[in-house]
Design an enzyme around this catalytic site. Structure first.
Site, mmCIF file in Angstrom:
data_model
loop_
_atom_site.group_PDB
_atom_site.id
_atom_site.type_symbol
_atom_site.label_atom_id
_atom_site.label_comp_id
_atom_site.label_asym_id
_atom_site.label_seq_id
_atom_site.Cartn_x
_atom_site.Cartn_y
_atom_site.Cartn_z
ATOM 1 N N GLU A 87 43.215 49.438 49.400
ATOM 2 C CA GLU A 87 42.694 49.523 48.035
ATOM 3 C C GLU A 87 41.264 48.998 48.004
ATOM 4 O O GLU A 87 40.978 47.891 48.469
ATOM 5 C CB GLU A 87 43.557 48.712 47.061
ATOM 6 N N ASP A 108 33.500 51.037 39.545
ATOM 7 C CA ASP A 108 32.349 50.892 38.646
ATOM 8 C C ASP A 108 31.758 52.280 38.373
ATOM 9 O O ASP A 108 31.408 52.994 39.311
ATOM 10 C CB ASP A 108 31.290 49.998 39.301
ATOM 11 N N LYS A 120 43.505 45.992 34.628
ATOM 12 C CA LYS A 120 42.723 45.292 33.612
ATOM 13 C C LYS A 120 41.617 46.205 33.040
ATOM 14 O O LYS A 120 41.429 46.294 31.828
ATOM 15 C CB LYS A 120 42.096 44.048 34.251
ATOM 16 N N PHE A 121 40.909 46.892 33.930
ATOM 17 C CA PHE A 121 39.827 47.755 33.450
ATOM 18 C C PHE A 121 40.360 48.979 32.727
ATOM 19 O O PHE A 121 39.705 49.522 31.845
ATOM 20 C CB PHE A 121 38.889 48.138 34.607
HETATM 21 C C1 LIG Z 1 35.404 48.091 37.440
HETATM 22 S S1 LIG Z 1 36.183 47.007 38.552
HETATM 23 C C2 LIG Z 1 37.876 47.601 38.597
HETATM 24 C C3 LIG Z 1 38.818 46.561 39.099
HETATM 25 C C4 LIG Z 1 40.303 46.970 39.144
HETATM 26 N N1 LIG Z 1 40.530 48.044 40.086
HETATM 27 C C5 LIG Z 1 40.813 47.340 37.776
HETATM 28 O O1 LIG Z 1 41.076 48.546 37.547
HETATM 29 O O2 LIG Z 1 40.955 46.446 36.935
HETATM 30 C C6 LIG Z 1 35.563 47.575 40.105
HETATM 31 C C7 LIG Z 1 35.762 46.565 41.227
HETATM 32 O O3 LIG Z 1 35.355 47.147 42.454
HETATM 33 C C8 LIG Z 1 34.711 46.175 43.245
HETATM 34 N N2 LIG Z 1 33.844 46.910 44.195
HETATM 35 C C9 LIG Z 1 32.880 47.804 43.888
HETATM 36 N N3 LIG Z 1 32.322 48.295 45.002
HETATM 37 C C10 LIG Z 1 32.964 47.690 46.049
HETATM 38 C C11 LIG Z 1 32.825 47.791 47.453
HETATM 39 N N4 LIG Z 1 31.926 48.597 48.016
HETATM 40 N N5 LIG Z 1 33.621 47.031 48.224
HETATM 41 C C12 LIG Z 1 34.550 46.205 47.667
HETATM 42 N N6 LIG Z 1 34.733 46.074 46.330
HETATM 43 C C13 LIG Z 1 33.944 46.812 45.529
HETATM 44 C C14 LIG Z 1 33.958 45.320 42.239
HETATM 45 O O4 LIG Z 1 33.690 44.023 42.733
HETATM 46 C C15 LIG Z 1 34.938 45.281 41.059
HETATM 47 O O5 LIG Z 1 35.798 44.172 41.127
#
Ligand SMILES: C[S@@+](CC[C@H](N)C(=O)[O-])C[C@H]1O[C@@H](n2cnc3c(N)ncnc32)[C@H](O)[C@@H]1O
Length: 231
Positions: A64, A139, A211-212
């Site tokens: 994931e 993101d 959460k998102f």
């Molecule tokens: C918008 S949040 C969504 C978090 C979770 N999946 C949710 O749906 O609640 C996106 C997450 O992806 C992580 N992220 C983005 N690019 C990443 C990367 N290249 N490697 C690891 N984590 C990454 C960010 O730190 C962030 O916590």
């Protein structure tokens, strides 16, 4: 195609305060459940990550990317003890939170790497070794000048295809309509992947709300799911 240290990052590290519980979990549980990032040039078929060694069994591995606080990750892993889950995240409070969940739920089939998933995939993951990729609410980078930061973009999607084993899948969910269209186009144009559905996927009922996702739904965003198979 090499990505290397210089690639455009799909995240900006947020300062994010850690709660006392997250800090405690991070400190005490990190050695048992976190795997250090160990870059090694992907040469001569030698990769550092030995799943049998880190999980203690040969069960299929779901990777994931960006689990956030990791509650959905913990729930899925708990529901599927016959599978292994490798979560890759850069946000330390989230890692502390998932470690807390692992402890609270007595979960043994999750491991975590605290690093950029692009580099983890490129440098640590053997080809044809991953049963599934979960990418939930990445993101969205809505501004046009930031689109290049979107994770679900070629050639990175080709790296996902390369690391999937036969029968493997990529499951991505977003609440950002434009990113849904973008990812559908990028994944559809990726060699080695094929859409399991005609267009967007059906909701996969086994996936808990994240959460998102909850935040997006509160803003009346429509959730789009994409499900691509290796091959
Ligand atoms: C918008 S949040 C969504 C978090 C979770 N999946 C949710 O749906 O609640 C996106 C997450 O992806 C992580 N992220 C983005 N690019 C990443 C990367 N290249 N490697 C690891 N984590 C990454 C960010 O730190 C962030 O916590």
């Amino acid at each position: 195609m090499g990505y290397g240290q210089s690639h455009i990052k799909s995240y900006v590290l947020r300062a994010g305060r850690m709660s006392d519980a997250q800090r405690r979990s991070y400190k005490t549980l990190f050695p048992d459940f976190c795997v250090p990032f160990t870059p090694e040039p992907a040469e001569a078929g030698s990769f550092r990550l030995d799943f049998k060694h880190i999980f203690g069994n040969e069960n299929p591995v779901t990777l994931e990317i960006g689990f956030g606080m990791g509650i959905a990750t913990a729930m899925i892993a708990q529901d599927n003890p016959q599978k292994n889950y490798l979560g890759v995240e850069v946000h330390r409070p989230g890692i502390g939170r998932l470690l807390w969940e692992i402890d609270a739920r007595s979960i043994s089939n999750i491991r975590i790497i605290e690093h950029d998933a692009v580099e983890v995939l490129e440098k640590m993951i053997p080809p044809s070794s991953i049963a599934a990729f979960h990418i939930f609410f990445p993101d969205p980078w809505p501004k046009k000048r930031h689109h290049k930061r979107r994770l679900l973009t070629r050639p990175f999607t080709g790296l996902l295809a390369e690391k999937l084993c036969p029968g493997g899948y990529v499951y991505m969910v977003t609440d950002w309509a434009d990113y849904g269209d973008w990812a559908l186009a990028e994944l559809s144009a990726t060699n080695g992947l094929r859409n399991r559905y005609a267009g967007f996927a059906e909701h996969q009922s086994w996936r808990p709300e994240t959460k998102f996702e909850r935040k997006g739904i509160e803003k009346q965003h429509e959730v789009r799911e994409l499900f691509f198979l290796k091959g």
